[in-house]
Design a protein around this motif. Structure first.
Motif, PDB file in Angstrom:
ATOM      1  N   GLU A 102       1.048  -1.244  -0.101  1.00 32.13           N
ATOM      2  CA  GLU A 102       0.258  -0.173  -0.151  1.00 32.13           C
ATOM      3  C   GLU A 102       0.763   1.292   0.417  1.00 32.13           C
ATOM      4  N   PHE A 103       1.599   0.808   0.871  1.00 32.71           N
ATOM      5  CA  PHE A 103       3.417   2.409   0.729  1.00 32.71           C
ATOM      6  C   PHE A 103       3.431   2.957  -0.207  1.00 32.71           C
ATOM      7  N   PHE A 104       3.191   1.917  -1.064  1.00 33.53           N
ATOM      8  CA  PHE A 104       4.269   2.560  -2.444  1.00 33.53           C
ATOM      9  C   PHE A 104       3.321   2.627  -3.475  1.00 33.53           C
ATOM     10  N   SER A 295       3.500  -5.033  24.181  1.00 31.01           N
ATOM     11  CA  SER A 295       3.815  -4.446  23.503  1.00 31.01           C
ATOM     12  C   SER A 295       4.167  -4.230  22.315  1.00 31.01           C
ATOM     13  N   VAL A 296       3.159  -4.223  20.647  1.00 33.32           N
ATOM     14  CA  VAL A 296       3.769  -4.337  20.085  1.00 33.32           C
ATOM     15  C   VAL A 296       3.452  -3.106  19.105  1.00 33.32           C
ATOM     16  N   THR A 297       4.304  -2.813  18.171  1.00 34.18           N
ATOM     17  CA  THR A 297       4.656  -1.467  17.318  1.00 34.18           C
ATOM     18  C   THR A 297       4.603  -1.575  15.518  1.00 34.18           C
ATOM     19  N   GLY A 298       4.150  -0.764  14.729  1.00 33.69           N
ATOM     20  CA  GLY A 298       4.640  -1.044  13.505  1.00 33.69           C
ATOM     21  C   GLY A 298       5.163   0.004  12.933  1.00 33.69           C
ATOM     22  N   PHE A 299       5.487   0.236  11.961  1.00 31.09           N
ATOM     23  CA  PHE A 299       5.222   1.091  11.587  1.00 31.09           C
ATOM     24  C   PHE A 299       5.238   1.657   9.535  1.00 31.09           C
ATOM     25  N   ASP A 300       4.422   2.439   9.488  1.00 32.01           N
ATOM     26  CA  ASP A 300       3.940   2.501   8.020  1.00 32.01           C
ATOM     27  C   ASP A 300       2.414   3.652   7.843  1.00 32.01           C
ATOM     28  N   ASP A 301       2.054   3.106   8.662  1.00 37.15           N
ATOM     29  CA  ASP A 301       0.160   3.046   9.386  1.00 37.15           C
ATOM     30  C   ASP A 301      -0.130   2.774   7.963  1.00 37.15           C
ATOM     31  N   ARG A 316       3.018   7.219  11.259  1.00 36.77           N
ATOM     32  CA  ARG A 316       2.048   6.856   9.613  1.00 36.77           C
ATOM     33  C   ARG A 316       3.413   8.334   8.855  1.00 36.77           C
ATOM     34  N   LEU A 317       3.835   7.978   7.291  1.00 39.11           N
ATOM     35  CA  LEU A 317       4.304   7.792   7.177  1.00 39.11           C
ATOM     36  C   LEU A 317       3.393   9.230   5.682  1.00 39.11           C
ATOM     37  N   PRO A 318       3.856   9.833   5.567  1.00 39.60           N
ATOM     38  CA  PRO A 318       3.570  11.003   4.359  1.00 39.60           C
ATOM     39  C   PRO A 318       3.801   9.981   2.690  1.00 39.60           C
ATOM     40  N   ALA A 319       2.580   9.411   2.606  1.00 39.53           N
ATOM     41  CA  ALA A 319       3.961   8.584   0.856  1.00 39.53           C
ATOM     42  C   ALA A 319       3.059   9.182   0.086  1.00 39.53           C
ATOM     43  N   GLU A 320       1.844   9.858   0.004  1.00 40.54           N
ATOM     44  CA  GLU A 320       1.505  10.621  -1.526  1.00 40.54           C
ATOM     45  C   GLU A 320       2.816  11.233  -1.593  1.00 40.54           C
ATOM     46  N   GLU A 321       2.312  12.577  -0.255  1.00 39.18           N
ATOM     47  CA  GLU A 321       3.318  14.083  -0.432  1.00 39.18           C
ATOM     48  C   GLU A 321       4.314  13.435  -0.819  1.00 39.18           C
ATOM     49  N   PHE A 322       5.173  12.258  -0.196  1.00 31.92           N
ATOM     50  CA  PHE A 322       6.478  11.643  -0.650  1.00 31.92           C
ATOM     51  C   PHE A 322       6.539  11.644  -2.030  1.00 31.92           C
ATOM     52  N   GLY A 323       6.290  10.889  -2.910  1.00 29.12           N
ATOM     53  CA  GLY A 323       5.691  11.106  -3.969  1.00 29.12           C
ATOM     54  C   GLY A 323       5.725  12.517  -4.577  1.00 29.12           C
ATOM     55  N   GLU A 324       5.210  13.026  -4.507  1.00 25.18           N
ATOM     56  CA  GLU A 324       4.500  14.395  -4.655  1.00 25.18           C
ATOM     57  C   GLU A 324       6.055  15.192  -4.861  1.00 25.18           C
ATOM     58  N   ALA A 325       6.523  15.465  -3.764  1.00 23.19           N
ATOM     59  CA  ALA A 325       8.030  15.574  -3.612  1.00 23.19           C
ATOM     60  C   ALA A 325       9.423  15.067  -4.278  1.00 23.19           C
ATOM     61  N   GLY A 326       9.174  13.746  -5.063  1.00 21.39           N
ATOM     62  CA  GLY A 326       9.331  13.062  -5.974  1.00 21.39           C
ATOM     63  C   GLY A 326       9.873  13.674  -7.325  1.00 21.39           C
ATOM     64  N   ILE A 327       8.640  14.034  -7.622  1.00 20.48           N
ATOM     65  CA  ILE A 327       8.374  14.420  -8.703  1.00 20.48           C
ATOM     66  C   ILE A 327       8.699  15.680  -8.789  1.00 20.48           C
ATOM     67  N   ARG A 328       8.497  17.003  -8.100  1.00 25.25           N
ATOM     68  CA  ARG A 328       8.959  17.886  -8.183  1.00 25.25           C
ATOM     69  C   ARG A 328      10.494  17.915  -7.902  1.00 25.25           C
ATOM     70  N   ALA A 329      10.962  16.939  -7.518  1.00 24.54           N
ATOM     71  CA  ALA A 329      12.676  17.301  -7.772  1.00 24.54           C
ATOM     72  C   ALA A 329      13.456  17.456  -8.907  1.00 24.54           C
ATOM     73  N   LEU A 330      12.455  16.382  -9.613  1.00 25.37           N
ATOM     74  CA  LEU A 330      12.867  15.121 -10.647  1.00 25.37           C
ATOM     75  C   LEU A 330      12.679  16.807 -12.167  1.00 25.37           C
ATOM     76  N   LEU A 331      10.993  17.235 -11.570  1.00 24.48           N
ATOM     77  CA  LEU A 331      11.142  18.350 -12.515  1.00 24.48           C
ATOM     78  C   LEU A 331      11.841  19.200 -12.468  1.00 24.48           C
ATOM     79  N   LEU A 348       3.811  10.171  14.959  1.00 23.08           N
ATOM     80  CA  LEU A 348       3.924   8.956  15.754  1.00 23.08           C
ATOM     81  C   LEU A 348       2.331   8.830  16.016  1.00 23.08           C
ATOM     82  N   VAL A 349       1.520   7.381  16.053  1.00 25.38           N
ATOM     83  CA  VAL A 349      -0.053   7.203  16.208  1.00 25.38           C
ATOM     84  C   VAL A 349      -0.112   5.953  17.425  1.00 25.38           C
ATOM     85  N   VAL A 350      -0.621   6.926  18.002  1.00 26.93           N
ATOM     86  CA  VAL A 350      -0.501   6.015  19.577  1.00 26.93           C
ATOM     87  C   VAL A 350      -2.254   5.021  19.559  1.00 26.93           C
TER      88      VAL A 350
END
Length: 370
Positions: A102-104, A295-301, A316-331, A348-350
């Motif tokens: 889902e992240f990708f 206790s159990v913790t994850g990563f990515d949300d 929680r990782l801002p995945a869509e904003e991450f992709g947006e920033a990547g394209i802007r850098a490439l452009l 962190l999401v508790v």
């Protein structure tokens, strides 16, 4: 059709009652002149804004008016004609470790959205587990693509694509890798610090890191951050157990951690939510409770984080904003300008999978404890 024109669906026709009714698709064309008229600007301004050449030449207010008019009218540039004029294919390649995560998928969503706003298309290409090699998916990437974005990849995985001498932006990768034209990262180390800080504040000292068994920069950062965060904490006992990606792999790794020799860990810190879901299954199969016993913790949300019970404490990782920033850098690189190397914040999401550890006497009576 000229280079600044594109076909648009017809809107409606009037019936006998005078009302507008949906009609058949017609050959109505939306041109840059239509956009200019709707936005109250010149055609030259439209060309500058839609070609992302407006900064310093068109005001931000007028630029937004042009983009809004183009969206409302359904304007689409003639990319084939523009490509011939500019000598570009208007296509970039997004290389990811897997298409099933889902992240990708969210990274692609963000990248594709910004790319489309600039008249580019994004082709997704998976390189197994991020370790590659990511072979050239075309007869000649250099002739087919304008640039490459690679997310969460091992450095050596991209050698075949690097040989194509295309502009390259790396996501979630070593910022000191000078083979990339730009690097965009998430603040992974801070996410780990937030997780370990949360667990230690609850009183956990026996923590096992279920570490993704992949040799890539991002997971090396996580391993270092866990160790650094717990170093110097009185009574801290950190163990590391490798785990392949997947629920079953997480289950087996967690089972081994909980039943191995020595005191049982009171917390399992997992490198992603999928491994954490497997860890939750292992805890229950041993007759233990989450979070009362472990206790159990994850990563990515991921969506999975709220599908398990109790819901996962995660980052929680801002995945869509991450992709947006990547394209802007490439452009920016394609425009011949130096690109920024931003690091996006994480959160962190508790949720219900973490709590203070149980009293020490309770460990001896439970499976795997001493």
């Amino acid at each position: 059709m000229t280079s600044n024109e594109a076909a648009s669906p017809a809107g409606a026709h009037s019936g006998a009652d005078g009302a507008a009714h949906p009609g058949p698709r017609a050959a109505t064309r939306v041109t840059s002149r239509d956009v200019a008229r709707a936005a109250g600007v010149s055609q030259a301004a439209v060309s500058l804004v839609l070609g992302d050449k407006w900064r310093g030449r068109v005001s931000p207010g007028k630029a937004e008016a042009v983009r809004a008019a183009a969206r409302e009218l359904g304007y689409r540039p003639n990319l084939a004609a523009r490509s011939l004029r500019m000598g570009r294919t208007r296509t970039v390649l997004l290389v990811v470790p897997a298409l099933t995560t889902e992240f990708f998928a969210r990274v692609y969503t963000g990248a594709a959205r910004v790319a489309a706003e600039h008249g580019f298309g994004v082709v997704v290409y998976p390189s197994p587990e991020g370790i590659g090699p990511a072979r050239d998916p075309f007869d000649s990437a250099a002739a087919t693509l304008d640039g490459v974005i690679a997310s969460s990849m091992a450095a050596e995985a991209l050698t075949p694509l690097r040989d194509a001498d295309l502009p390259l932006v790396m996501l979630d990768s070593d910022p000191d890798d000078d083979r990339a034209d730009a690097t965009v990262n998430l603040d992974i180390a801070d996410g780990i610090r937030q997780l370990t800080g949360h667990l230690s504040a609850l009183g956990h000292r026996r923590i096992t890191h279920l570490a993704a068994d992949v040799a890539s920069w991002t997971f090396e950062v996580r391993a270092r951050a866990v160790a650094d965060s717990l170093r110097g904490l009185p009574g801290a006992q950190l163990r590391r157990r490798p785990a392949a990606f997947g629920v079953e792999a997480g289950l087996h790794a967690a089972h081994a951690a909980l039943t191995g020799p020595g005191p049982r860990p009171t917390a399992l810190l997992c490198d992603d939510d999928i491994i954490a879901a497997g860890a939750c299954k292992a805890v229950r199969r041993l007759g233990l409770r989450i979070p009362e016993d472990v206790s159990v913790t994850g990563f990515d949300d991921l969506a999975l984080a709220v599908a398990v019970e109790p819901e996962l404490t995660t980052v929680r990782l801002p995945a869509e904003e991450f992709g947006e920033a990547g394209i802007r850098a490439l452009l920016t690189v394609l425009d011949g300008r130096p690109a920024d190397a931003p690091t996006l914040p994480v959160e962190l999401v508790v949720r219900g999978s973490t709590a203070p550890p149980p009293d020490a006497p309770g460990y001896a009576a439970r499976p795997g404890g001493q």
